[in-house]
Write an enzyme that holds these catalytic residues in place. Structure first.
Site, PDB file in Angstrom:
ATOM      1  N   ARG A  34       0.940  -1.247  -0.255  1.00 55.81           N
ATOM      2  CA  ARG A  34      -0.248  -0.003  -0.103  1.00 55.81           C
ATOM      3  C   ARG A  34       0.844   1.154  -0.002  1.00 55.81           C
ATOM      4  O   ARG A  34       0.318   2.450  -0.179  1.00 55.81           O
ATOM      5  CB  ARG A  34      -0.773  -0.089   0.932  1.00 55.81           C
ATOM      6  CG  ARG A  34      -0.418   0.200   3.194  1.00 55.81           C
ATOM      7  CD  ARG A  34      -1.036  -0.704   3.673  1.00 55.81           C
ATOM      8  NE  ARG A  34      -1.199  -1.454   3.935  1.00 55.81           N
ATOM      9  CZ  ARG A  34      -2.763  -2.337   4.262  1.00 55.81           C
ATOM     10  NH1 ARG A  34      -3.415  -1.476   4.816  1.00 55.81           N
ATOM     11  NH2 ARG A  34      -2.633  -2.974   4.625  1.00 55.81           N
ATOM     12  N   CYS A  67     -27.038  -2.514   5.710  1.00 54.52           N
ATOM     13  CA  CYS A  67     -28.703  -2.828   6.519  1.00 54.52           C
ATOM     14  C   CYS A  67     -27.170  -3.049   7.389  1.00 54.52           C
ATOM     15  O   CYS A  67     -27.841  -4.862   7.567  1.00 54.52           O
ATOM     16  CB  CYS A  67     -28.466  -3.987   6.176  1.00 54.52           C
ATOM     17  SG  CYS A  67     -30.255  -2.858   4.917  1.00 54.52           S
ATOM     18  N   ARG A 118     -12.392  -2.160   5.055  1.00 57.90           N
ATOM     19  CA  ARG A 118     -11.545  -2.334   6.034  1.00 57.90           C
ATOM     20  C   ARG A 118     -11.845  -1.644   7.302  1.00 57.90           C
ATOM     21  O   ARG A 118     -11.476  -2.627   8.406  1.00 57.90           O
ATOM     22  CB  ARG A 118      -9.863  -1.780   5.288  1.00 57.90           C
ATOM     23  CG  ARG A 118      -9.445  -1.606   4.031  1.00 57.90           C
ATOM     24  CD  ARG A 118      -8.082  -1.203   4.286  1.00 57.90           C
ATOM     25  NE  ARG A 118      -7.006  -1.176   5.061  1.00 57.90           N
ATOM     26  CZ  ARG A 118      -6.893  -0.549   6.233  1.00 57.90           C
ATOM     27  NH1 ARG A 118      -7.162   0.390   6.350  1.00 57.90           N
ATOM     28  NH2 ARG A 118      -6.219  -0.808   6.666  1.00 57.90           N
TER      29      ARG A 118
END
Length: 461
Positions: free
Chosen positions: A315, A386, A355
């Site tokens: 990342r 939901c 995440r």
């Protein structure tokens, strides 16, 4: 105004809830005269109006610069030792044809972990020789295709893959270069799900078994052994774990040299980035210097030459490049004991950033379409799905006058957000827009309802 007692200890009450923390946002992020956040000279307000929300906005130059910088810093550190470093971009972080082209043009290789990621890299025109194929359960079809294409290296993750890759290489009349993934037993300081070298885990083979498996690899005329591979985890801030993994692998590396060549050593990566102002990140230059020092010292002690090093920064290349823009829908002030937490609901959620729900990850948020002098209020940015766990930002401060129709931006969403996105509740995945020098272009289009229905045979029938 004092901090809200519901705020976590690490979260500092801001003097200015409009400020953009440099370590978290792309370097090009700023606010224009109207107070709107801009990235690479493009207004997030204008981008949201043109392309809709939720919207991933990626700073193209930031990706290119970080890729080039990591390659340069590591190669400078190892050049003094007479070696070089091959840098692999992690396709799993975020891969589309545009990004694949950017990182290859920066001089990087690409690590893929599925037939789909391989297909994207090929569609981008990437030379298969620049690819590494990873994964704990590569299918026979994936192995066959990779070998047939001439993929640069296949990472063997288990003993059974030795025969599978060897058979595919024989079929295609090739000698396939392979690495052997080792479970070093080093416990990285990261989330349990992100630590990939602990003993009770699906990746790699035990370090003690490496000599026997390497002997099996060398016994195949269709395989060429490149070296050992280690990956201790992801989102790692300290370098001690990397150093210990390097020491353990180099000891075995030295033993393997007695029976044949071992030209390289892959030390993995997974360098951490800042998601909030509380995250303290080790500079890449320091990590590169630490890697070089440990490898040099250990090789000298063992009396062996320094191998070619491969790394996988993860990342660290793409994470900071991207912000996600949302529109605010509803706001609820929820009383908890004697304090108020403001729930700000947005038009995305766990379908575009899983995440926080998956890892408990923390993020930062800022009002994107305007500046406000209103007192900061503790907010929780909630998605529209939901699930009560559908939270994008657990805790941060926004101006207290945040209102429906406002835009908010969440930075550091370049890695493992789009790639983990889903269609939960039948939401289409957002578009990805690349910005550079004030101009914007779509690099991944938004999913439509027609896309969502296209695979339902009841509809197509």
């Amino acid at each position: 105004m004092s901090a809200n007692p519901l705020a976590p200890e690490w979260l500092v009450h801001p003097d200015d809830a409009n400020a953009l923390t440099p370590a978290v946002w792309p370097p090009s992020a700023d606010r224009d005269g109207a107070g709107a956040i801009t990235v690479a000279g493009a207004s997030l307000t204008a981008l949201a109006s043109e392309f809709g929300t939720p919207l991933y906005v990626v700073d193209e130059q930031d990706v290119r610069t970080r890729a080039e910088t990591i390659k340069t810093l590591f190669n400078e550190a190892f050049a003094a030792l007479g070696s070089r470093v091959d840098v692999y971009y992690a396709g799993k972080a975020f891969l589309c044809t545009a990004v694949a082209k950017w990182v290859v043009e920066a001089g990087l290789h690409i690590d893929v972990a599925s037939g789909g990621e391989l297909a994207v890299a090929l569609a981008a025109g990437v030379d298969p020789a620049l690819l590494g194929f990873h994964g704990n359960n590569k299918s026979l079809a994936e192995i066959d295709r990779s070998v047939g294409l001439g993929v640069g290296a296949i990472v063997l993750d288990s003993v059974v893959e030795v025969d599978r890759v060897s058979a595919a290489a024989e079929k295609h009349g090739r000698v396939q270069a392979v690495r052997l993934r080792i479970n070093s037993g080093v416990h990285a300081s990261t989330h349990e799900y992100l630590a990939t070298a602990r003993e009770d885990q699906k990746f790699g083979i035990p370090l003690a078994d490496a000599p026997a498996v390497v002997a099996q690899i060398r016994a195949s005329k269709n395989l060429r052994f490149l070296g050992l591979h280690s990956h201790i985890g992801s989102q790692i801030f300290e370098s001690a774990g990397f150093a210990e993994a390097a020491r353990r692998l180099l000891a075995v590396h030295a033993e393997l040299l007695k029976d044949g060549e071992v030209p390289e050593l892959n030390l993995g990566g997974g360098f951490g980035i800042a998601y909030t102002s509380a995250d303290v990140v080790t500079p890449i230059a320091s990590i590169a210097a630490d890697f070089a020092r440990v490898v040099s010292e250990q090789c000298a002690e063992l009396g062996i030459p320094i191998p070619i090093i491969a790394i996988e920064p993860g990342r660290a290349i793409v994470g900071h490049s991207t912000v996600t823009v949302y529109e605010v829908g509803t706001i609820k002030d929820v009383r908890v004991d004697d304090s108020i937490r403001k729930y700000v609901s947005i038009d995305g959620g766990m379908s575009d950033n899983i995440r926080p729900a998956l890892y408990g990850a923390d993020y930062t948020v800022r009002l994107a379409n305007r500046r406000s002098d209103s007192d900061p209020a503790l907010v929780r940015i909630a998605g529209k799905h939901c699930e009560s766990g559908d939270i994008v930002v657990h805790a941060d401060y926004l101006p207290g006058d945040v209102a429906p129709g406002d835009l908010v931006a969440v930075p550091a969403t370049g890695a493992y957000c789009w790639s983990l996105a889903s269609n939960y509740n039948y939401l289409g995945r957002p578009a990805v827009v690349a910005v550079k020098d004030g101009a914007a272009r779509v690099i991944v289009r938004r999913e439509t309802e027609a896309d969502l229905l296209s695979r339902d045979v009841g509809v197509t029938a």
